[in-house]
Design a protein around this motif. Sequence first.
Motif, PDB file in Angstrom:
ATOM      1  N   GLU A 625       0.822  -1.206   0.000  1.00 19.72           N
ATOM      2  CA  GLU A 625       0.000   0.000   0.000  1.00 19.72           C
ATOM      3  C   GLU A 625       0.858   1.260   0.000  1.00 19.72           C
ATOM      4  O   GLU A 625       0.549   2.240  -0.680  1.00 19.72           O
ATOM      5  CB  GLU A 625      -0.925  -0.009   1.223  1.00 19.72           C
ATOM      6  N   ARG A 626       1.932   1.229   0.784  1.00 20.23           N
ATOM      7  CA  ARG A 626       2.821   2.386   0.822  1.00 20.23           C
ATOM      8  C   ARG A 626       3.466   2.637  -0.549  1.00 20.23           C
ATOM      9  O   ARG A 626       3.592   3.780  -0.993  1.00 20.23           O
ATOM     10  CB  ARG A 626       3.904   2.183   1.878  1.00 20.23           C
ATOM     11  N   ASN A 627       3.913   1.556  -1.196  1.00 23.43           N
ATOM     12  CA  ASN A 627       4.520   1.695  -2.529  1.00 23.43           C
ATOM     13  C   ASN A 627       3.522   2.274  -3.528  1.00 23.43           C
ATOM     14  O   ASN A 627       3.865   3.118  -4.369  1.00 23.43           O
ATOM     15  CB  ASN A 627       5.023   0.342  -3.022  1.00 23.43           C
ATOM     16  N   LYS A 628       2.278   1.818  -3.424  1.00 25.83           N
ATOM     17  CA  LYS A 628       1.251   2.313  -4.330  1.00 25.83           C
ATOM     18  C   LYS A 628       1.015   3.798  -4.131  1.00 25.83           C
ATOM     19  O   LYS A 628       0.906   4.583  -5.093  1.00 25.83           O
ATOM     20  CB  LYS A 628      -0.043   1.524  -4.110  1.00 25.83           C
ATOM     21  N   LEU A 629       0.938   4.230  -2.863  1.00 26.16           N
ATOM     22  CA  LEU A 629       0.741   5.649  -2.569  1.00 26.16           C
ATOM     23  C   LEU A 629       1.903   6.500  -3.056  1.00 26.16           C
ATOM     24  O   LEU A 629       1.715   7.594  -3.587  1.00 26.16           O
ATOM     25  CB  LEU A 629       0.536   5.841  -1.065  1.00 26.16           C
ATOM     26  N   SER A 630       3.127   5.987  -2.889  1.00 27.50           N
ATOM     27  CA  SER A 630       4.295   6.754  -3.340  1.00 27.50           C
ATOM     28  C   SER A 630       4.311   6.886  -4.858  1.00 27.50           C
ATOM     29  O   SER A 630       4.681   7.934  -5.397  1.00 27.50           O
ATOM     30  CB  SER A 630       5.573   6.080  -2.842  1.00 27.50           C
ATOM     31  N   ARG A 631       3.873   5.830  -5.578  1.00 28.81           N
ATOM     32  CA  ARG A 631       3.822   5.907  -7.045  1.00 28.81           C
ATOM     33  C   ARG A 631       2.753   6.891  -7.504  1.00 28.81           C
ATOM     34  O   ARG A 631       2.937   7.621  -8.485  1.00 28.81           O
ATOM     35  CB  ARG A 631       3.549   4.517  -7.622  1.00 28.81           C
ATOM     36  N   ARG A 636       1.536  12.120  -9.817  1.00 28.46           N
ATOM     37  CA  ARG A 636       0.880  13.411  -9.657  1.00 28.46           C
ATOM     38  C   ARG A 636       1.867  14.554  -9.848  1.00 28.46           C
ATOM     39  O   ARG A 636       1.549  15.581 -10.470  1.00 28.46           O
ATOM     40  CB  ARG A 636       0.239  13.485  -8.281  1.00 28.46           C
ATOM     41  N   SER A 637       3.093  14.385  -9.330  1.00 23.67           N
ATOM     42  CA  SER A 637       4.100  15.438  -9.488  1.00 23.67           C
ATOM     43  C   SER A 637       4.533  15.580 -10.940  1.00 23.67           C
ATOM     44  O   SER A 637       4.768  16.692 -11.429  1.00 23.67           O
ATOM     45  CB  SER A 637       5.305  15.135  -8.598  1.00 23.67           C
ATOM     46  N   LEU A 638       4.623  14.443 -11.670  1.00 21.56           N
ATOM     47  CA  LEU A 638       5.016  14.510 -13.080  1.00 21.56           C
ATOM     48  C   LEU A 638       3.923  15.163 -13.913  1.00 21.56           C
ATOM     49  O   LEU A 638       4.208  15.951 -14.831  1.00 21.56           O
ATOM     50  CB  LEU A 638       5.313  13.098 -13.589  1.00 21.56           C
TER      51      LEU A 638
END
Length: 661
Positions: A625-631, A636-638
């Motif tokens: 879940e953490r990896n998914k949120l970071s991706r 979003r930043s890109l």
Amino acid sequence: MTLEREEWVRVKVRLSTRICSLHAVMETHKTKVCIVGSGPAAHTAAIYAARAELTPLLFEGWMANDIAPGGQLTTTTDVENFPGFPDGILGVDLVAKFRKQSERFGTKIFTETVNKVDFSSKPFKLFTNTRTVLADSVIVSTGAVAKRLSFPGSGEGAGGFWNRGISACAVCDGAAPIFRDKPLVVIGGGDSAMEEANFLTKYGSKVYIIHRRDTFRASKIMQKRALSNPKIEVILNGSVVEAYGDENGKGVLGGLKVKNVVTGDVSDLKASGLFFAIGHEPATKFLDGQLELDEDGYVVTKPGTTKTSVAGVFAAGDVQDKKYRQAITAAGTGCMAALDAEHYLQEIGSQKVELGQVVRATPLTVYNGASTTSRSTPFTVYNGVSTSTPFTVDNGETTGRRETRCKWSPAEDVVLINAWLNTDKYIIVATDQRASSFWKRIAAYYSSSPAAASLPKRESSHCKQRWQKINDSVCKFVECYDHALRQRTSGQSEDDVVQVSYQFYFDDCKKRFTLEHAWRKLRHSQKWYSYISKCSKSSGSSKRAKLDEGGTFSSSSNTKSNVDEHAMARPIGVKSSKGEGEIVVTKTTNEENVVTTKTTNEERESNSRSRLENLWALNEKDIAERNKLSRIELLRSLLGKTEKLSEKEETLKNKLIDEML
């Protein structure tokens, strides 16, 4: 008639003033820590002592050594080498912040000068003009005063240039802009003068050393180092007789008049800075030789500590430091002194009843079942043992002696907690396994502990009562700490969270939490957390609560399931009970015994393995879940970038979009 009335009013006012002064003279304070001083060492010690719940008293003095409260920092202007103030800070403002922080944590500050002490007996006695203090420990941080010469222009008033070109600390003030690339003067002939002259060559265009004799007192190596420096010039047999201002009228030092003590000739010397390097005088006269001092009057401390020649008295700051003499080093030794004092108080127990203190006790006499109280008879406490009039009965036999209540010290609490954590409840439940038996084993462990060798003896009932108080208070504090953690904001440190927890506890219980040492000991114990969680689940059952205290019951309701639950509640990592592998016997009635067997080791290992597997699965899910949120955040930043993406960023964006779809 009117004149007589006015005269009578004046007499009454004088009498009232006299009575008030007499009351003030007789005022006595008792404290665990008394701090004498007002600089960074004193206030750092006060902050640490107050945070340790020692409620220190601090005497900052009134114009002691002709310096205002705050010490030498109040005689300086900008302080630029104290951490935390990148733009610098005025000395008086820095001292004001010290004072405010000390008061915030509960330090009581008196603007009075301690002029006499008595370290010959305990508690230590300190005297001002209006107060007497009885202290378990004392921190002396009265500092040292730089010696100065007196001549026209050297003072602080009108026409003087003190702090406007004249100073007594080259390390503190030498880098100031008014001294940059200007001729500077050092007065002195010892090692300090040589060292400060060498230091000032980093900033001044030229440095003059003026000495009133024809030879230096400094060591040969220091003389060689100074005289070999091309920016240093020596003026021997010279004495400064006047300082005058600059030609621009800016009110700063412009030059000196130097007199040759041999010929009497007076010459002008252009200089923008003058530094006295003729030594310091430590403020130790009020000690009256009760502490060991060195040949220069500084307090001698044990290397690596702040301990003095008298146990319980500690020294911090410039009063014991003749080498560095900086605000930051003084603050460091102030911290050391507070910690040393706290450890000392723990070692002596800091008991409410002092050794040798006379206390009034009332003996009890019994006649035919009726008790009467006789007149008070004093008894004295020696090394924790009380002597008093014994209890007597009608036949004259003694039944024991009245004992004094002894306050538990933090060291005793730690030994008791260790005893509880390392004493298991037997799995075999029988009539002899009541709470009294369990706490007798706790008391035996406590007595046999090497850490308790010098501590007062404690009975099982004392241990049980103290443990209940510790457990209740720490449980409440844990709730406050968890609540503070949930409200933790960005930038808050662990200490900040603990302070918020203290405030929550005080608001809830209307008293301070004084068992931080117990909380830090128990907070990572699996056994204790298992114990309190089990107590909370069974809070509705008085019988189950008794079982948690180490007792058992002889009733039909005390079935096998209760025992099994009690045995299985042991967390992973806690050593097994002494009864492991034996048969569990529970007495249900007078006519019937029910015999059951324990859960096997294989079943417990299987249960432990399954719990670990579940935890591992939950951990993997959380990581995913953490990896998914970071991706998602990265994508979003890109997508939010306004400028053109690079080739790598474009490839990464497309890859993330494909993964999301």
